[in-house]
Design a protein around this motif. Sequence first.
Motif, PDB file in Angstrom:
ATOM      1  N   MET A   1       0.731  -1.368  -0.136  1.00  8.18           N
ATOM      2  CA  MET A   1       0.014   0.053   0.021  1.00  8.18           C
ATOM      3  C   MET A   1       0.827   1.158  -0.072  1.00  8.18           C
ATOM      4  N   GLN A   2       0.567   2.121  -0.990  1.00  8.50           N
ATOM      5  CA  GLN A   2       1.304   3.483  -0.922  1.00  8.50           C
ATOM      6  C   GLN A   2       0.605   4.433   0.348  1.00  8.50           C
ATOM      7  N   ILE A   3      -0.692   4.152   0.441  1.00 13.88           N
ATOM      8  CA  ILE A   3      -1.255   5.341   1.239  1.00 13.88           C
ATOM      9  C   ILE A   3      -2.202   4.646   2.154  1.00 13.88           C
ATOM     10  N   THR A   4      -2.498   5.520   3.311  1.00 11.65           N
ATOM     11  CA  THR A   4      -2.994   4.876   4.450  1.00 11.65           C
ATOM     12  C   THR A   4      -4.372   5.844   4.972  1.00 11.65           C
ATOM     13  N   ASN A   5      -4.958   5.430   5.723  1.00  8.97           N
ATOM     14  CA  ASN A   5      -6.257   6.230   6.334  1.00  8.97           C
ATOM     15  C   ASN A   5      -5.874   6.602   7.875  1.00  8.97           C
ATOM     16  N   THR A   6      -4.747   5.960   8.151  1.00  4.15           N
ATOM     17  CA  THR A   6      -4.319   6.552   9.577  1.00  4.15           C
ATOM     18  C   THR A   6      -3.163   7.371   9.948  1.00  4.15           C
ATOM     19  N   ILE A   7      -3.184   8.323  10.578  1.00  4.03           N
ATOM     20  CA  ILE A   7      -2.212   9.303  10.542  1.00  4.03           C
ATOM     21  C   ILE A   7      -1.986   9.691  11.937  1.00  4.03           C
ATOM     22  N   HIS A  84       5.746   1.016   9.363  1.00  3.51           N
ATOM     23  CA  HIS A  84       5.672   0.209   8.215  1.00  3.51           C
ATOM     24  C   HIS A  84       4.785  -1.025   8.493  1.00  3.51           C
ATOM     25  N   ALA A  85       4.527  -1.480   7.083  1.00  2.00           N
ATOM     26  CA  ALA A  85       3.386  -2.509   7.212  1.00  2.00           C
ATOM     27  C   ALA A  85       3.907  -3.698   7.749  1.00  2.00           C
ATOM     28  N   ASP A  86       5.066  -4.097   7.756  1.00  2.00           N
ATOM     29  CA  ASP A  86       5.552  -5.314   8.410  1.00  2.00           C
ATOM     30  C   ASP A  86       5.816  -5.203   9.740  1.00  2.00           C
ATOM     31  N   GLY A  87       5.359  -4.019  10.445  1.00  2.00           N
ATOM     32  CA  GLY A  87       5.387  -3.834  11.789  1.00  2.00           C
ATOM     33  C   GLY A  87       6.534  -3.377  12.405  1.00  2.00           C
ATOM     34  N   GLY A 115      -4.221  -1.301  19.591  1.00  2.00           N
ATOM     35  CA  GLY A 115      -4.004  -2.262  18.850  1.00  2.00           C
ATOM     36  C   GLY A 115      -3.242  -2.520  17.728  1.00  2.00           C
ATOM     37  N   PHE A 116      -2.417  -1.396  17.358  1.00  2.00           N
ATOM     38  CA  PHE A 116      -1.185  -1.761  16.441  1.00  2.00           C
ATOM     39  C   PHE A 116      -0.091  -2.472  16.829  1.00  2.00           C
ATOM     40  N   ILE A 117       0.409  -3.391  15.965  1.00  2.00           N
ATOM     41  CA  ILE A 117       1.713  -4.184  16.260  1.00  2.00           C
ATOM     42  C   ILE A 117       2.859  -3.459  15.957  1.00  2.00           C
ATOM     43  N   ILE A 118       3.558  -3.778  16.857  1.00  2.00           N
ATOM     44  CA  ILE A 118       5.199  -3.193  16.463  1.00  2.00           C
ATOM     45  C   ILE A 118       5.965  -4.362  16.868  1.00  2.00           C
ATOM     46  N   GLU A 119       6.576  -4.705  15.606  1.00  3.51           N
ATOM     47  CA  GLU A 119       7.465  -6.060  15.754  1.00  3.51           C
ATOM     48  C   GLU A 119       8.973  -5.753  16.037  1.00  3.51           C
ATOM     49  N   ASN A 120       9.394  -4.552  15.412  1.00  5.06           N
ATOM     50  CA  ASN A 120      10.736  -4.298  15.507  1.00  5.06           C
ATOM     51  C   ASN A 120      10.897  -2.882  15.247  1.00  5.06           C
ATOM     52  N   VAL A 121      12.071  -2.452  15.877  1.00  2.00           N
ATOM     53  CA  VAL A 121      12.296  -0.848  15.855  1.00  2.00           C
ATOM     54  C   VAL A 121      13.840  -0.922  15.223  1.00  2.00           C
ATOM     55  N   MET A 122      13.771  -0.018  14.268  1.00  4.52           N
ATOM     56  CA  MET A 122      15.055   0.270  13.535  1.00  4.52           C
ATOM     57  C   MET A 122      15.540   1.687  13.929  1.00  4.52           C
ATOM     58  N   ASP A 123      16.510   1.586  14.833  1.00  8.53           N
ATOM     59  CA  ASP A 123      17.099   2.755  15.556  1.00  8.53           C
ATOM     60  C   ASP A 123      18.352   3.330  14.889  1.00  8.53           C
ATOM     61  N   CYS A 299       4.404  17.616   6.486  1.00 11.47           N
ATOM     62  CA  CYS A 299       5.170  17.117   7.638  1.00 11.47           C
ATOM     63  C   CYS A 299       4.719  17.040   9.080  1.00 11.47           C
ATOM     64  N   MET A 300       3.205  17.418   9.227  1.00  8.85           N
ATOM     65  CA  MET A 300       2.646  17.390  10.190  1.00  8.85           C
ATOM     66  C   MET A 300       1.980  15.964  10.477  1.00  8.85           C
ATOM     67  N   MET A 301       1.789  15.131   9.363  1.00  9.87           N
ATOM     68  CA  MET A 301       1.396  13.565   9.385  1.00  9.87           C
ATOM     69  C   MET A 301       2.479  12.535   9.305  1.00  9.87           C
ATOM     70  N   ALA A 302       2.278  11.662  10.275  1.00  8.28           N
ATOM     71  CA  ALA A 302       3.227  10.572  10.495  1.00  8.28           C
ATOM     72  C   ALA A 302       2.139   9.446   9.850  1.00  8.28           C
ATOM     73  N   GLU A 303       2.559   8.805   8.859  1.00 10.32           N
ATOM     74  CA  GLU A 303       1.657   7.824   8.321  1.00 10.32           C
ATOM     75  C   GLU A 303       1.623   6.541   9.145  1.00 10.32           C
ATOM     76  N   VAL A 304       0.525   5.908   9.825  1.00  6.43           N
ATOM     77  CA  VAL A 304       0.882   4.590  10.311  1.00  6.43           C
ATOM     78  C   VAL A 304       0.400   3.457   9.531  1.00  6.43           C
ATOM     79  N   PHE A 305       1.080   2.508   9.140  1.00 10.82           N
ATOM     80  CA  PHE A 305       0.875   1.312   8.179  1.00 10.82           C
ATOM     81  C   PHE A 305       1.096   0.121   8.982  1.00 10.82           C
ATOM     82  N   LEU A 306       1.330   0.383  10.197  1.00  5.53           N
ATOM     83  CA  LEU A 306       1.373  -0.998  11.107  1.00  5.53           C
ATOM     84  C   LEU A 306       0.314  -1.893  11.060  1.00  5.53           C
TER      85      LEU A 306
END
Length: 310
Positions: A1-7, A84-87, A115-123, A299-306
């Motif tokens: 998906m290129q776009i999401t409905n969650t910001i 990102h969509a892979d968590g 309810g969003f799933i975070i599998e991994n953090v790339m820091d 800049c004000m919108m961080a897209e949530v693909f999780l």
Amino acid sequence: MQITNTILMVRPVNFRMNEQTAVNNYFQEDLDLKNQEINIKAQQEFDAFVLALREKGVNVIVVDDKKDLDTPDSIFPNNWVSFHADGTVGLYPMFAENRRNERREDILALLEQRGFIIENVMDYTSAEEEGYFLEGTGSVVLDRVNEKAYCALSDRADEDLFIEFCEDFEYTPIVFTANQSVAGTRKPIYHTNVMMCLAETFAVICLDSIDDKKEKKNVVNHLKQGGKEIIAITEKQMHHFAGNMLQVLGMGEKRYLVMSTAAYNSLKPQQIQSIEKHCAIIHSTLDTIETCGGGSARCMMAEVFLPKNQ
């Protein structure tokens, strides 16, 4: 998906012109107002913008900034985090020291509570210690479907760090330099997402800012290979934030391109027609935020693909 409905959006409490970012963000200007007045105006613009998105069915998660952090640019969360969509969550190294406090673990915890799933953090944040920066989806514009990443190099976008990001996330890197005229000289534009916006089927881009002919040709070729119609804007339009746009999903999977009213008003009827062939437009007045912050709607919108718990 290129776009999401969650910001994800962060409501400001200490918004003002950030003296630490003004050194290389030539979009920032001083307003002859007290900081408190500036913050109140920014809050009003923020609230109206959130309302405009929610009215179209966009799922906006609003988090309040914390007063004790003194983070004047917290309103621009897409620079410190990407989802990102892979968590996977990306955390990014920030040029301005006072922007580093914007990174908040409690925001990630809140998303997990929702309810969003975070599998991994790339820091990538340790790069700050060496003086290298890559400011999230400000520095990196993603074509998620075609797995390409576009990056205009600047003080806030280090090439080696960008390549490392692309290897980690499996994107093809497209590197170039984008400039703007400042007092008669060409200087790097601080963020890629100010001069280009990538939507599902089109791209809005200030090609005039890419001075190197070979680099420009390469960017155009990649956009065309990705099936994007190119809608070119001028440098003057870019200064009204016409490149700082984001496509989102609203109610019933309807597509919208989100921008500020200043950006919308800078567009020619023909450009608006070209955009509206692909999707509808949402615009909201962000004058104070744009003037003092040197950033706009994107800049004000961080897209949530999780992914989400079912």
